[in-house]
Design a protein around this motif. Sequence first.
Motif, PDB file in Angstrom:
ATOM      1  N   ALA A   3       0.827  -1.146  -0.032  1.00  0.00           N
ATOM      2  CA  ALA A   3       0.053   0.023  -0.067  1.00  0.00           C
ATOM      3  C   ALA A   3       0.923   1.396   0.013  1.00  0.00           C
ATOM      4  O   ALA A   3       1.791   1.398   0.671  1.00  0.00           O
ATOM      5  CB  ALA A   3      -0.931  -0.014   1.146  1.00  0.00           C
ATOM      6  N   GLY A   4       0.487   2.270  -0.712  1.00  0.00           N
ATOM      7  CA  GLY A   4       0.695   3.866  -0.607  1.00  0.00           C
ATOM      8  C   GLY A   4       2.152   4.082  -1.284  1.00  0.00           C
ATOM      9  O   GLY A   4       2.719   3.158  -2.058  1.00  0.00           O
ATOM     10  N   GLY A   5       2.411   5.068  -1.365  1.00  0.00           N
ATOM     11  CA  GLY A   5       3.734   5.537  -1.871  1.00  0.00           C
ATOM     12  C   GLY A   5       4.528   6.444  -1.076  1.00  0.00           C
ATOM     13  O   GLY A   5       4.227   6.157   0.287  1.00  0.00           O
ATOM     14  N   SER A   6       5.046   7.472  -1.496  1.00  0.00           N
ATOM     15  CA  SER A   6       5.882   8.196  -0.545  1.00  0.00           C
ATOM     16  C   SER A   6       4.853   9.236   0.177  1.00  0.00           C
ATOM     17  O   SER A   6       5.111   9.328   1.549  1.00  0.00           O
ATOM     18  CB  SER A   6       7.067   9.098  -1.283  1.00  0.00           C
ATOM     19  N   PRO A   7       4.179   9.952  -0.176  1.00  0.00           N
ATOM     20  CA  PRO A   7       3.219  10.881   0.611  1.00  0.00           C
ATOM     21  C   PRO A   7       2.618  10.295   2.007  1.00  0.00           C
ATOM     22  O   PRO A   7       2.342  10.656   2.894  1.00  0.00           O
ATOM     23  CB  PRO A   7       2.422  11.721  -0.107  1.00  0.00           C
ATOM     24  N   THR A   8       2.126   8.954   1.470  1.00  0.00           N
ATOM     25  CA  THR A   8       1.253   8.295   2.472  1.00  0.00           C
ATOM     26  C   THR A   8       2.158   7.196   3.285  1.00  0.00           C
ATOM     27  O   THR A   8       1.520   6.308   4.158  1.00  0.00           O
ATOM     28  CB  THR A   8      -0.044   7.447   2.086  1.00  0.00           C
ATOM     29  N   PHE A   9       3.439   7.198   3.104  1.00  0.00           N
ATOM     30  CA  PHE A   9       4.281   6.294   3.864  1.00  0.00           C
ATOM     31  C   PHE A   9       3.876   6.105   5.207  1.00  0.00           C
ATOM     32  O   PHE A   9       3.805   4.920   5.941  1.00  0.00           O
ATOM     33  CB  PHE A   9       5.662   6.558   3.233  1.00  0.00           C
ATOM     34  N   GLN A  10       4.369   7.241   5.826  1.00  0.00           N
ATOM     35  CA  GLN A  10       4.364   7.211   7.176  1.00  0.00           C
ATOM     36  C   GLN A  10       2.799   6.806   8.045  1.00  0.00           C
ATOM     37  O   GLN A  10       2.828   6.307   9.006  1.00  0.00           O
ATOM     38  CB  GLN A  10       4.575   8.671   7.797  1.00  0.00           C
ATOM     39  N   ILE A  11       1.796   7.060   7.095  1.00  0.00           N
ATOM     40  CA  ILE A  11       0.464   6.660   7.750  1.00  0.00           C
ATOM     41  C   ILE A  11       0.060   5.424   7.411  1.00  0.00           C
ATOM     42  O   ILE A  11      -0.143   4.465   8.472  1.00  0.00           O
ATOM     43  CB  ILE A  11      -0.450   7.411   6.710  1.00  0.00           C
TER      44      ILE A  11
END
Length: 371
Positions: free
Chosen positions: A222-230
């Motif tokens: 799931a996700g890429g860089s902007p949502t990585f921490q989420i």
Amino acid sequence: MDKEPSWYLVDAADQIDTPALLLYPERIRHNIEQMVRIAGTPDRLRPHIKTHKMAEIVRMQQAAGIRQFKCATLAEAGLLARCGVADALVAYPLTGTGPDRLAGLQKRYPKTRFSSLVDHAATLESLEKAAENAGIRLGVFLDLNVGMDRTGIAPGPGAAALYGDMADSSHLEPRGLHAYDGHLRHPDPAQRTRDCDQAFAPVARLASDLRENGLEVETIVAGGSPTFQIHAQREGVQLSPGTTLLWDARYGQQFPEMPFQAAAVLLGRIISKPAPGTLCLDLGHKAVAAEMPFPRVWLPQIPDSRQVSQSEEHLVLKTESAAAWDIGTEVYAVPMHICPTVIKYPEALLVQGGKVSGSWNVAARDYHLPD
């Protein structure tokens, strides 16, 4: 954008042909360390190599314990195999000769476990035929459309049925779900988290339903860089950031809370002063990604400048300080979008301790990897 002033400067810059791509390995290493820290363990990471396409950066990640990777092209998949990675996901729907090429990679590099995406019965059929003809088994992930409307099937009954067809295949192995949310880029971390949670909820429900029906869902990528921490806060989710490895000016400005450092810079020169208050640099379309609105680069030495036009070999600026700049002066530029900028260069120069220490090939910049 960066707390360390003049970190990008390199000795003997007057001896470097421009435009040139500069990489800073210590900053790349910092970014990898931060990726592992956020993930909690390297086993949760499946970084995308589309940003850099370089064997040396893959090996830096392997040295940090990262074993699984994601890519967008079969050339990138071949590069990963040559690096001896354990697991490579081609996060792109393969058509035409693609399924046969992927099957060929699996036969040639049996120590790497290859997978691809499926979002349609026709894609599934092509991959199954290629695997059968090659006498091998290929991995497949169900690609889910969580709002980007680029590829994927919407989570729901149709997606569940397609996953069931994947599980029934004699030559394919369903390995889980893939959900890319690259459209979620709200600058406010709290709003971005809400957006991400809302987009991921149907993915989690689908995974639960599939498991309740006796189907194995090995993982969710799931996700890429902007949502990585989420996504890092979720259990059972693999994380696939890519831009985090080199970072860029756009993400640095949009997401200042993220602990990554720009590790790639363009070196250009002032080639003309065609009018008062005007500078022209050798950073045209062929030197830096030009698919976004201005600005195309961040110019730390000329912070008051305004980018007004760009053509194949030229980038024109307006600045009140134009009179102070001489023709031929070196100018450092951090790309706003690093991923499509890297592929414009066959190699990158390494800067360590303020000096050029060597170069790395952008090995998978083309769609076919040379033998």
